[in-house]
Design a protein around this motif. Structure first.
Motif, mmCIF file in Angstrom:
data_model
loop_
_atom_site.group_PDB
_atom_site.id
_atom_site.type_symbol
_atom_site.label_atom_id
_atom_site.label_comp_id
_atom_site.label_asym_id
_atom_site.label_seq_id
_atom_site.Cartn_x
_atom_site.Cartn_y
_atom_site.Cartn_z
ATOM 1 N N TYR A 14 0.883 -1.264 -0.364
ATOM 2 C CA TYR A 14 -0.215 0.409 0.134
ATOM 3 C C TYR A 14 1.355 1.122 -0.015
ATOM 4 N N ILE A 15 2.289 1.300 0.658
ATOM 5 C CA ILE A 15 3.350 2.281 0.768
ATOM 6 C C ILE A 15 3.246 2.611 -0.540
ATOM 7 N N ALA A 16 3.727 1.438 -1.309
ATOM 8 C CA ALA A 16 4.763 1.532 -2.767
ATOM 9 C C ALA A 16 3.134 2.710 -3.446
ATOM 10 N N ILE A 17 2.164 2.119 -3.635
ATOM 11 C CA ILE A 17 0.597 3.053 -4.054
ATOM 12 C C ILE A 17 0.808 3.512 -4.264
ATOM 13 N N LEU A 18 0.927 4.215 -2.393
ATOM 14 C CA LEU A 18 0.521 5.600 -1.777
ATOM 15 C C LEU A 18 1.203 6.702 -2.731
ATOM 16 N N ALA A 19 2.966 6.028 -2.620
ATOM 17 C CA ALA A 19 3.949 6.723 -3.396
ATOM 18 C C ALA A 19 3.919 7.021 -4.431
ATOM 19 N N VAL A 20 3.199 6.654 -5.153
ATOM 20 C CA VAL A 20 2.842 7.072 -6.471
ATOM 21 C C VAL A 20 2.496 9.232 -6.833
ATOM 22 N N PRO A 21 1.048 8.548 -6.209
ATOM 23 C CA PRO A 21 0.177 10.208 -6.442
ATOM 24 C C PRO A 21 1.690 11.200 -5.068
ATOM 25 N N ALA A 22 1.792 10.622 -4.215
ATOM 26 C CA ALA A 22 3.043 11.645 -3.529
ATOM 27 C C ALA A 22 3.724 12.670 -4.045
ATOM 28 N N THR A 23 4.639 11.222 -5.134
ATOM 29 C CA THR A 23 5.965 11.689 -6.184
ATOM 30 C C THR A 23 5.505 12.693 -6.743
ATOM 31 N N TRP A 24 3.672 11.859 -7.393
ATOM 32 C CA TRP A 24 2.712 14.019 -8.486
ATOM 33 C C TRP A 24 3.120 14.432 -7.772
ATOM 34 N N TRP A 25 2.939 14.758 -6.347
ATOM 35 C CA TRP A 25 2.424 15.686 -6.446
ATOM 36 C C TRP A 25 3.677 16.473 -5.601
ATOM 37 N N LEU A 26 4.731 15.993 -4.898
ATOM 38 C CA LEU A 26 5.788 16.766 -5.186
ATOM 39 C C LEU A 26 7.136 17.130 -6.033
ATOM 40 N N PHE B 6 5.482 17.838 -8.766
ATOM 41 C CA PHE B 6 4.509 19.036 -10.039
ATOM 42 C C PHE B 6 4.374 19.548 -9.261
ATOM 43 N N ARG B 7 3.565 19.142 -8.007
ATOM 44 C CA ARG B 7 2.782 20.332 -7.253
ATOM 45 C C ARG B 7 3.944 21.166 -5.771
ATOM 46 N N THR B 8 5.090 21.263 -5.937
ATOM 47 C CA THR B 8 5.611 22.002 -4.856
ATOM 48 C C THR B 8 7.032 22.930 -5.587
ATOM 49 N N PHE C 271 10.113 22.288 -4.035
ATOM 50 C CA PHE C 271 11.162 21.418 -4.270
ATOM 51 C C PHE C 271 11.198 20.503 -5.799
ATOM 52 N N GLY C 272 9.545 20.652 -6.049
ATOM 53 C CA GLY C 272 9.745 19.382 -7.456
ATOM 54 C C GLY C 272 10.445 20.195 -8.148
ATOM 55 N N LEU C 273 9.839 21.267 -8.673
ATOM 56 C CA LEU C 273 9.774 22.354 -9.595
ATOM 57 C C LEU C 273 11.620 21.976 -9.909
ATOM 58 N N ARG C 274 12.818 22.492 -8.573
ATOM 59 C CA ARG C 274 13.683 22.735 -8.392
ATOM 60 C C ARG C 274 14.576 21.822 -9.126
ATOM 61 N N LEU C 275 13.523 20.320 -8.430
ATOM 62 C CA LEU C 275 14.211 19.455 -8.643
ATOM 63 C C LEU C 275 14.310 18.511 -10.528
ATOM 64 N N ARG C 276 13.182 18.663 -10.881
ATOM 65 C CA ARG C 276 13.061 18.929 -11.842
ATOM 66 C C ARG C 276 13.764 19.482 -12.822
ATOM 67 N N ALA C 277 13.871 20.710 -12.532
ATOM 68 C CA ALA C 277 14.933 21.658 -13.525
ATOM 69 C C ALA C 277 16.245 21.725 -12.895
ATOM 70 N N VAL C 278 16.589 21.252 -12.283
ATOM 71 C CA VAL C 278 17.801 20.880 -11.592
ATOM 72 C C VAL C 278 18.154 19.563 -13.380
ATOM 73 N N GLY C 279 17.574 18.931 -12.930
ATOM 74 C CA GLY C 279 18.062 17.768 -14.237
ATOM 75 C C GLY C 279 18.150 17.854 -15.812
ATOM 76 N N GLU C 280 17.310 19.429 -15.855
ATOM 77 C CA GLU C 280 17.306 19.999 -17.303
ATOM 78 C C GLU C 280 17.959 20.796 -17.888
ATOM 79 N N ASN C 281 18.193 21.632 -16.634
ATOM 80 C CA ASN C 281 18.896 22.696 -16.513
ATOM 81 C C ASN C 281 19.902 23.839 -15.975
ATOM 82 N N PRO C 282 20.814 22.432 -14.852
ATOM 83 C CA PRO C 282 21.678 22.796 -13.858
ATOM 84 C C PRO C 282 21.742 24.403 -13.449
ATOM 85 N N GLU C 283 22.426 25.541 -14.536
ATOM 86 C CA GLU C 283 22.761 26.442 -14.904
ATOM 87 C C GLU C 283 21.310 27.101 -14.486
#
Lengths: 333, 364
Positions: free
Chosen positions: A172-184, A186-188, A190-202
């Motif tokens: 159940y933790i694994a399945i709940l981790a899916v929406p949690a990851t999505w939220w983290l 795409f909606r926080t 931290f998540g925006l920065r995390l995605r940005a650092v993988g695309e354009n760290p500069e």
């Protein structure tokens, strides 16, 4: 194939997909931050051993889980040091971690338990037990009673008492981790920065956010999730650690990650598809009954990899990895 | 400006990395309550003190030379071929098909044919990932990993369902004909009336591996193609300006790499097992990565590193016989070598560069 067999196959799909899903999400955090991780397999294996061994030692699965996460995070820290701090080759570091885990787990297990590189079988509080949802047991009894009276009895209740109820907490933790990851992601912030650092760290660096800290955080989360995945293998799916028990699951998770194009909800679908393939590989008769011809088990084993190559080749949609993936970040340039 | 003299780069750094890896392995042995000095003694006696030990050490080294060269050639084009395991397994299939298809009258005829068979099958297994990298931009590391698993499943299917002789239980092909049996060092010593290398699997393939090292050196540093491969590896944009086709170099480098990995099969399949068995490669494809990193992708370095790993493999087998240290300790050492010579290279290099700069200034 009758309805009950289908429910059973789907039930084992969930069991087999859980470690894939956890490892796939682990890889998702790491690779979204620009750190390739082909060491998922090794981290899971190390976690599987240490969770099994410590759970046996202390007769507590929770202490085992913590030990598993600790082992996985140690390897994550090593991967982080090699690929973030020392700007080494992330792929080579991943290869090294896989071998380190494959070797060390057996060497330590042999020294610790002297049973040929395995832990003693776990039982009782040293294992995660299935959780029965309210009313599930009564429903199962009703169903079996009705079935005994009339063999053709049909009801949808097995979906509840077999498929939804009766898994360990980690599922159940694994399945709940899916929406949690999505939220983290795409909606926080931290998540925006995390995605940005993988695309354009500069760009992230220019905005005054530490690239190094973000990447270490991502690698750390990756370690936690791989740790849970490994602990699931040794203390929930099976009762104890055996040599090389991950059996390529880390690489199937990696394949699923590409298949899902580095997105959390699609990761759920991909891992369940691959889990389903593993589940039907265990029941060759069921497929023969369904399709009318025999499907080679080896083909089912290879199918996740073949599908991933097809996706990677860009014949069915294009899988584009995070742009800065695999590149160490050098500030002064 | 060169921060370090070249000898430090090619010699000192690998040696320091190796020392760190050895030291950490010693700590592991200590931690499981064994004596590291005793362990090294067992390993040296088991692998270097007799011609039998040497026979095994050189046999393993032959495997690792092929897979190490395979990884090296791809490294020169800045391609990480992690699929040596699958390519060597498919090479085994090629060698087995060649050996079984014909009742070979003499090994001198069977060997060249088997080399071609192994090389073609190995190269074919590298060709698809290479094409996908060159034309479709699919990451070669991921595709070669996937092809390792697909290859394993394919061989499993073929050995269980197709190539297994009728009535046989274990998933393996039929025995190769006697005419395809390669002379071992024992046979060769026998010609001179000396009894040496008794029972050891090292065979004539060893010389082919040494020759392959020389040919790869010739290719990379003495031919136009080798120059193009290295130029492409150093800078893709510069290579394109110089009129070098990335597609061509990616394909050729990977085909050579796959062919070298596939040729390993003449040693383990044709020379030793004399039939194709499940999992015949036994991880040698992955050891090629460690060997190439350790040898700095230079054929001479690869040959030396292959010898070192041959020693570790044979020594590790003896260790598990004569002490309670399991064979997997060698996997740990292999991991540490990959870690320190590959991923943590800068950790060794940075302080050393500083030291050389300081020392250089003091001397001037």
């Amino acid at each position: 194939m009758d309805f009950l067999t289908l429910v059973q196959i789907l039930d084992s799909t969930i069991r087999l997909a859980t470690p894939l899903l956890l490892a796939c999400l682990a890889g998702l955090y790491s690779e979204r931050s620009g750190i390739f991780d082909i060491g998922l397999e090794g981290k899971m294996l190390a976690a599987a051993f240490f969770s099994g061994a410590v759970a046996f030692q202390y007769d507590s699965v929770w202490i085992g889980l913590l030990a598993g996460i600790g082992a996985s995070m140690t390897l994550s820290a090593l991967h982080g040091a090699a690929s973030i701090t020392f700007r080494g080759n992330q792929l080579i570091s991943g290869v090294a971690i896989n071998f380190l885990a494959a070797g060390l787990t057996v060497v330590i297990a042999q020294d610790w338990f002297k049973q040929g590189g395995r832990t003693p079988p776990l039982e009782g509080p040293a294992r995660f037990q299935p959780i029965d949802w309210p009313g599930a047991q009564a429903m199962r009894a009703d169903f079996l009673a009705a079935r005994a009276e009339n063999p053709d009895h049909f009801s949808l209740s097995p979906i509840y008492f077999d498929l939804i109820s009766g898994h360990t907490i980690l599922v159940y933790i694994a399945i709940l981790a899916v929406p949690a990851t999505w939220w983290l992601l795409f909606r926080t912030r931290f998540g925006l920065r995390l995605r940005a650092v993988g695309e354009n760290p500069e760009a992230v660096d220019t905005a005054g956010v530490s690239v190094i800290a973000l990447r270490y955080a991502a690698v750390g989360i990756c370690g936690i999730l791989c740790g849970i995945a490994g602990a699931y293998l040794a203390t929930a799916l099976q009762a104890g650690f055996v040599k090389d028990m991950t059996a390529g699951r880390g690489f199937i998770a990696l394949a699923a990650l590409i298949f899902a194009k580095w997105r959390p909800v699609q990761a759920l679908y991909a891992t369940f598809l691959f889990g389903f393939l593993q589940a039907i590989a265990l029941r060759p008769n069921a497929i023969e009954g369904l399709l009318g011809f025999k499907v080679q088990v080896q083909l089912l084993d290879a199918l996740p990899y073949i599908l991933t190559v097809v996706i990677l080749a860009g014949f069915v949609g294009k899988a584009i990895p995070p742009r800065a993936g695999g590149e160490p970040y050098v500030k002064e340039r | 400006m060169q921060k370090m003299p070249q000898w430090a780069d090619v010699f000192l750094i690998p040696v320091i990395s190796l020392l760190i890896a050895t030291f950490l392995s010693g700590l592991v042995i200590l931690a499981i309550g064994e004596n590291p000095i005793e362990a090294v003694k067992i390993m040296i006696t088991g692998s270097l003190a007799s011609t039998y030990g040497w026979g095994y050490t050189l046999y393993y080294a032959t495997n690792f030379m092929f897979t190490g060269l395979a990884v090296s050639v791809a490294f020169h084009a800045r391609l990480f071929n992690i699929g040596g395991e699958g390519q060597a397994a498919l090479g085994g299939l090629g060698v087995a098909l060649v050996c079984l298809s014909f009742d070979w009258p003499h090994w001198t005829l069977a060997l060249p044919a088997a080399i071609v068979g192994g090389a073609i099958f190995g190269a074919a297994w590298a060709a698809i990932p290479a094409y996908l990298q060159a034309r479709r931009g699919s990451h070669i590391v991921i595709t070669t990993i996937m092809f390792n698993f697909i290859g394993a499943a394919l061989l499993n299917y073929l050995l269980v369902n197709v190539m297994r002789p009728q009535g046989a239980m274990d998933p393996a092909s039929a025995r190769f004909p006697d005419g395809a049996s390669l002379p071992t060092f024992q046979d060769m010593a026998g010609i001179f009336g000396v009894t040496m290398f008794r029972g050891a699997p090292v065979n004539v393939t060893f010389f082919i591996a040494v020759l392959a090292c020389f040919l790869v050196w010739l290719l990379i540093w003495r031919t136009r193609l080798g120059y193009e491969i290295r130029a492409y590896g150093h800078s893709e944009t510069a290579a394109v300006y110089a009129g070098i086709s990335p597609f061509k170099i990616t394909m050729i480098a990977m085909l050579i790499s796959g062919a070298l990995a596939g040729m390993m099969a003449i040693n383990n399949v044709m020379g030793e097992a004399e039939r194709l068995v499940l999992n015949s490669v036994e991880g040698a494809g992955f050891i090629g990565i460690a060997v190439a990193l350790m040898g700095r992708s230079h054929p001479l370095g690869v040959a030396l590193a292959a010898l070192l790993f041959g020693f570790l493999y044979q020594g590790g087998a003896e260790l598990s016989l004569w002490s309670s240290i399991p064979r997997e300790l060698i996997v740990v050492i292999q991991a540490l070598v990959i870690l320190f010579t590959g991923a943590l290279d800068n950790m060794v290099r940075m302080p050393l560069e500083k030291a050389f700069l300081k020392f250089g200034k003091g001397g001037a």
